[in-house]
Design a protein around this motif. Structure first.
Motif, PDB file in Angstrom:
ATOM      1  N   ASP A   1       1.460  54.830  64.427  1.00 11.12           N
ATOM      2  CA  ASP A   1       0.253  55.283  65.140  1.00 11.12           C
ATOM      3  C   ASP A   1       0.022  54.437  66.384  1.00 11.12           C
ATOM      4  OD1 ASP A   1      -0.513  57.321  63.299  1.00 11.12           O
ATOM      5  OD2 ASP A   1      -1.333  55.799  61.964  1.00 11.12           O
ATOM      6  N   GLU A   2       0.234  53.147  66.274  1.00 12.36           N
ATOM      7  CA  GLU A   2       0.039  52.256  67.419  1.00 12.36           C
ATOM      8  C   GLU A   2       1.026  52.574  68.541  1.00 12.36           C
ATOM      9  OE1 GLU A   2       0.408  48.459  65.605  1.00 12.36           O
ATOM     10  OE2 GLU A   2      -1.647  48.434  64.804  1.00 12.36           O
ATOM     11  N   ILE A   3       2.251  52.968  68.176  1.00 15.51           N
ATOM     12  CA  ILE A   3       3.248  53.356  69.178  1.00 15.51           C
ATOM     13  C   ILE A   3       2.797  54.615  69.916  1.00 15.51           C
ATOM     14  CG2 ILE A   3       5.603  54.248  69.479  1.00 15.51           C
ATOM     15  CD1 ILE A   3       6.439  52.391  67.175  1.00 15.51           C
ATOM     16  N   VAL A   4       2.286  55.579  69.169  1.00 13.14           N
ATOM     17  CA  VAL A   4       1.782  56.815  69.794  1.00 13.14           C
ATOM     18  C   VAL A   4       0.601  56.501  70.701  1.00 13.14           C
ATOM     19  CG1 VAL A   4       0.779  59.083  69.366  1.00 13.14           C
ATOM     20  CG2 VAL A   4       2.562  58.216  67.848  1.00 13.14           C
ATOM     21  N   ALA A   5      -0.302  55.626  70.235  1.00 14.98           N
ATOM     22  CA  ALA A   5      -1.468  55.255  71.037  1.00 14.98           C
ATOM     23  C   ALA A   5      -1.042  54.649  72.373  1.00 14.98           C
ATOM     24  CB  ALA A   5      -2.345  54.271  70.258  1.00 14.98           C
ATOM     25  N   GLU A   6      -0.023  53.809  72.341  1.00 19.77           N
ATOM     26  CA  GLU A   6       0.466  53.182  73.580  1.00 19.77           C
ATOM     27  C   GLU A   6       1.034  54.231  74.532  1.00 19.77           C
ATOM     28  OE1 GLU A   6       0.944  50.394  76.322  1.00 19.77           O
ATOM     29  OE2 GLU A   6      -0.066  50.148  74.392  1.00 19.77           O
ATOM     30  N   GLN A   7       1.771  55.206  73.990  1.00 23.94           N
ATOM     31  CA  GLN A   7       2.311  56.283  74.821  1.00 23.94           C
ATOM     32  C   GLN A   7       1.188  57.086  75.476  1.00 23.94           C
ATOM     33  OE1 GLN A   7       5.404  56.788  75.585  1.00 23.94           O
ATOM     34  NE2 GLN A   7       6.807  56.774  73.860  1.00 23.94           N
ATOM     35  N   LEU A   8       0.136  57.343  74.735  1.00 22.63           N
ATOM     36  CA  LEU A   8      -0.977  58.119  75.276  1.00 22.63           C
ATOM     37  C   LEU A   8      -1.727  57.341  76.342  1.00 22.63           C
ATOM     38  CD1 LEU A   8      -2.341  59.826  72.030  1.00 22.63           C
ATOM     39  CD2 LEU A   8      -1.052  60.871  73.890  1.00 22.63           C
ATOM     40  N   ARG A   9      -1.909  56.040  76.125  1.00 23.89           N
ATOM     41  CA  ARG A   9      -2.560  55.234  77.150  1.00 23.89           C
ATOM     42  C   ARG A   9      -1.737  55.255  78.435  1.00 23.89           C
ATOM     43  NH1 ARG A   9      -4.549  52.088  72.799  1.00 23.89           N
ATOM     44  NH2 ARG A   9      -2.568  50.992  72.568  1.00 23.89           N
ATOM     45  N   ARG A  10      -0.422  55.187  78.287  1.00 21.46           N
ATOM     46  CA  ARG A  10       0.461  55.184  79.438  1.00 21.46           C
ATOM     47  C   ARG A  10       0.380  56.498  80.205  1.00 21.46           C
ATOM     48  NH1 ARG A  10       6.444  54.264  77.752  1.00 21.46           N
ATOM     49  NH2 ARG A  10       5.442  52.460  76.794  1.00 21.46           N
ATOM     50  N   SER A  11       0.149  57.587  79.496  1.00 24.22           N
ATOM     51  CA  SER A  11       0.106  58.902  80.149  1.00 24.22           C
ATOM     52  C   SER A  11      -1.107  59.077  81.048  1.00 24.22           C
ATOM     53  CB  SER A  11       0.098  60.010  79.085  1.00 24.22           C
ATOM     54  OG  SER A  11      -1.177  60.100  78.453  1.00 24.22           O
ATOM     55  N   GLY A  12      -2.190  58.332  80.768  1.00 18.40           N
ATOM     56  CA  GLY A  12      -3.415  58.481  81.538  1.00 18.40           C
ATOM     57  C   GLY A  12      -4.246  59.692  81.167  1.00 18.40           C
TER      58      GLY A  12
END
Length: 443
Positions: free
Chosen positions: A100-111
């Motif tokens: 979940d934390e990996i997905v959260a980081e990807q979403l933050r990166r997407s803006g």
């Protein structure tokens, strides 16, 4: 395009079940085994009176560059890029996991905006409260299987639907401009990013390599909406090899470049156009992005007189593929020269989007051939018959004639420089395609 929602999360949290419930029919396969969904699936629906397009995505899981997991994750992130808002789904029974934390980081990166939802809350023991730690606010507790919590979910999505409707009525030219700030480590990228935003959005300091991931933020300037990316410094591949975190940072920066419409290349005015600066600029030109150069730390230069002229000559000589690109003297820490940055970016973006009528192109070609005709190859004269522009972004021109593949690089550069000067294409890499074919305009 309708209001678009992407359902994202790790494998087996109930994304496809939620998708089926939202669209009102069983379009996506659902099974207890993880990884059933591999491609994104989408459908039109109405959510509480809101017309929407919903995208079901594959679970985002780590994997090798060419692995199936990586290709599935790339599809999921493509859906994120298309969406107005993402519903980030976690499993309330298991709580927050590393995945979940990996997905959260990807979403933050997407803006992209994110609505956090904790699924399977029908369970007796729910760990939904752990989701606060992901940084997306209070999780909405739902059960896709048992149709609970959907009212709260629709209420959370409604503001994004209203914003999407307003943006759909905005003229085409007012779409957000995607702008990335890149450069080698410690040239002041994050300082420039913060100064443009007017806030300490990114960590800065004297140490090289503080920024490890691409950070996206919205910037409103002079009535223009801009999605601004700060990125990690790009070092030579050999120096980064074997350092997993740095390799990931470089991959994130390259993704930001590919995502961008225009790229600001930050160089150190006290040590300008080093080999790595040239490699970065060449990469951006090969990716076909508009480019602006910012000679930062200008406040530290002792002999300022004539420096920008010397840098301009150096840029045009060492980087002929982006000759004439805007070059500005800036100091992010002092705020100097930044008022000229946005006009330069907008000018480069206009050049990047330019389309030249075929009639004007062929008048230019006729004059260019009259000034300097192509050299003979093995005793045969090269004949260039006509020119068209098949695409922009970046400006791409097709030459038609015979023996064109034998034209020397110097002559192609002559034509490229002529196009750049005649049609104000400074800041945009130019593509020349060489074609052999019959002139369709001949009688």
């Amino acid at each position: 395009m309708s209001f678009t929602i992407a359902i994202v999360g790790r494998a087996n949290v109930g994304k496809s079940t939620l998708f089926n419930k939202l669209v009102g029919r069983k379009l996506a396969l659902v099974h207890d085994a993880p990884g059933v969904t591999r491609d994104r699936r989408e459908a039109e629906t109405s959510l509480g009176g809101i017309a929407a397009r919903v995208i079901d995505t594959a679970g985002i899981e780590p994997g090798g560059k060419e692995s199936l997991a990586a290709r599935m994750a790339a599809q999921s992130m493509a859906a994120v890029a298309d969406a107005n808002v993402c519903v980030f789904l976690i499993d309330a029974r298991e709580g927050v996991t590393t995945a979940d934390e990996i997905v959260a980081e990807q979403l933050r990166r997407s803006g992209k905006p994110v609505v956090l939802a904790a699924n399977k809350c029908e369970a007796r023991f729910s760990q939904a409260a752990e989701a606060w730690a992901l940084g997306f606010g209070e999780p909405i507790e739902i059960s896709a299987e048992h149709n609970t919590g959907f009212g709260e979910l629709f209420d959370a999505l409604a503001p994004y639907a209203e914003k999407a409707e307003a943006e759909a009525q905005t003229p085409e030219g007012e779409k957000p401009l995607r702008l990335a700030i890149v450069g080698r480590p410690n040239v002041g990228k994050s300082s420039l990013f913060n100064r443009l935003l007017g806030q300490e959005r990114a960590l800065t300091g004297p140490e090289a390599g503080i920024t490890r991931d691409a950070i996206a933020a919205h910037w409103q300037a002079e009535g223009r909406d801009i999605l601004l990316h700060d990125t990690a410094g790009l070092r030579k591949k050999a120096r980064a090899a074997g350092h997993t975190l740095e390799e990931m940072s470089i991959a994130s920066t390259l993704d930001a470049v590919r995502f961008a419409d225009c790229v600001v290349v930050v160089i150190d005015a006290t040590a300008s156009f080093e080999k790595q600066d040239l490699a970065i600029a060449d990469l951006i030109a090969r990716e076909g992005r508009a480019v602006v150069f910012a000679a930062n730390k200008f406040d530290l230069v002792e002999q300022r007189a004539g420096l920008i002229t010397r840098l301009r000559e150096k840029l045009d000589r060492l980087l002929p593929q982006v000759a004439g690109a805007p070059l500005l003297a800036t100091s992010a820490t002092m705020g100097e020269g930044l008022e000229r940055l946005l006009p330069a970016v907008l000018a480069a973006d206009r050049a990047w989007n330019t389309r030249v009528p075929t009639a004007m192109l062929n008048r230019f070609l006729e004059q260019a051939l009259a000034r300097h005709s192509p050299p003979a190859i093995s005793g045969r004269r090269v004949k260039i018959r006509y020119m068209t522009q098949p695409k922009s972004r970046p400006p791409t021109f097709a030459l038609f004639g015979n023996q064109l593949k034998a034209l020397p690089e110097a002559y192609l550069r002559y034509l490229t420089n002529g196009l750049r000067e005649s049609f104000k294409l400074e800041g945009a890499p130019i593509r020349l395609l060489l074609r052999t074919g019959k002139n369709p305009f001949a009688e």
